[in-house]
Scaffold this active site. Structure first.
Site: not given
Length: 352
Positions: A81-82
């Site tokens: 995930d960013r």
């Protein structure tokens, strides 16, 4: 498209309240689990990297640039995930070269925590699991009810849906995939092609799983099911005897659903009939995936939650720690507990 349309029904009952996830990066922490002993020598430099609010592909580009090598010389096991604080491995192919100075890649969003040499590069999908530490803030839910639900999830697992993030905002990736499938064409850009093919397969899988959650069969083997162990990509057909295998009860063995590709859906009986029905509702997507050269694969319908623990650092904060197999989504665990509301900043520290 709504979350219910993209995923399916909850298995454990209605949400017990509301909370915020990812108010800050520290609220969603991921540690890649890689069971590979590194030799300390070889032409590949493995990097243990911490990223904050930075996606994996951008981190890879920055590391390759700092090392003075082309992007194809850097590898990673999986995308993270960013909007999170994540730690994962990368490897750089540096034949005949000394260890580079990677400080130019580092800032408040990226730190290289460890460097180790090895004879082989890091392969995609090589990690065995991901460890998660999640902090749900602004919690409005009854603690005893949450405790009971978490005990239930520990015993039965959760439906192994692909999370909503796989499909983009409001299911945009599915809409785009349908557009390409209608024309039976593929995007030229490799990353776009991969993203849309993945979204299409994930959507079809979720449709099958949603039907089995709705009828209660998602965690029970049926004759004709294809069964797989938690960490295995191989599967075998279930007859009467296999449907009562004790390993099903201890969350070691599971029924599977389809990751669509070339060829007919394997299996038999009621499970195959359901998968055929879902395919018949989406013929263009199925044909598109087959023509793209995707192989038919399987994914377990039930997600066991490893090493699940929880506590309440503050009355309105629930902190969860658990381990999931690679490729599985922490958000589908949270979904069985509470509804998530838009993030707002919190000042409470994450307690470990």
């Amino acid at each position: 498209m709504t979350e219910l349309e993209l995923l399916g029904p909850r298995a454990s009952g209605d949400a017990l309240g509301t909370a915020v996830l990812k108010a800050v990066a520290e609220d969603f922490q991921v540690d890649e689990v890689l069971d590979i002993p590194l030799s300390g020598q070889g032409e590949h430099l493995w990097l243990w990297v911490e990223k904050r609010d930075l996606n994996t592909e951008e981190a890879a580009r920055r590391l390759a640039r700092a090392a003075g090598v082309p992007a194809r010389s850097i590898s990673y096991a999986g995308l993270k995930d960013r909007q999170a604080l994540t730690r994962q491995w990368f490897s750089l192919h540096l034949p005949g070269k000394a260890d580079p100075d990677l400080s130019r890649a580092e800032d408040e969003t990226l730190r290289v925590l460890k460097q180790v040499r090895h004879q082989r590069k890091l392969q995609r999908g090589a990690h065995s699991a991901n460890g998660f530490t999640l902090r749900l803030t602004g919690l409005q839910a009854d603690h005893p009810a949450l405790d009971a639900r978490l005990e239930q999830l520990k015993q039965q697992g959760v439906p192994n849906y692909f999370g909503a993030q796989r499909f983009g905002h409001a299911g945009g990736n599915v809409h785009d995939a349908l557009d390409w499938a209608t024309r039976q064409a593929l995007p030229e850009q490799r990353n776009v092609r991969s993203r849309l093919l993945s979204a299409a397969r994930s959507y079809l899988f979720n449709q099958v799983l949603a039907a089995r959650v709705a009828d209660g069969s998602w965690q029970h083997a049926q004759v004709g099911d294809l069964l797989a162990f938690t960490d295995s990509r191989s599967f075998f057909a279930a007859g009467e005897a296999e449907c009562s295998d004790p390993r099903l009860a201890i969350l070691d063995l599971h029924p599977t659903g389809p990751l669509w590709g070339e060829g007919p859906a394997p299996g038999g009986g009621t499970p195959q009939a359901l998968e055929t029905e879902v395919g018949a509702r989406h013929p263009q997507l199925c044909q598109w995936l087959a023509r793209a050269g995707m192989d038919h694969e399987r994914r377990i319908l039930r997600l066991p939650i490893g090493r699940l623990t929880w506590h309440y650092p503050e009355p309105d904060i629930l902190q969860l720690e658990f381990v999931l197999p690679a490729g599985c989504f922490a958000t589908v665990v949270v979904r069985e507990l509470v509804d998530l509301v838009p993030a707002g900043q919190t000042d409470s520290p994450c307690v470990f």
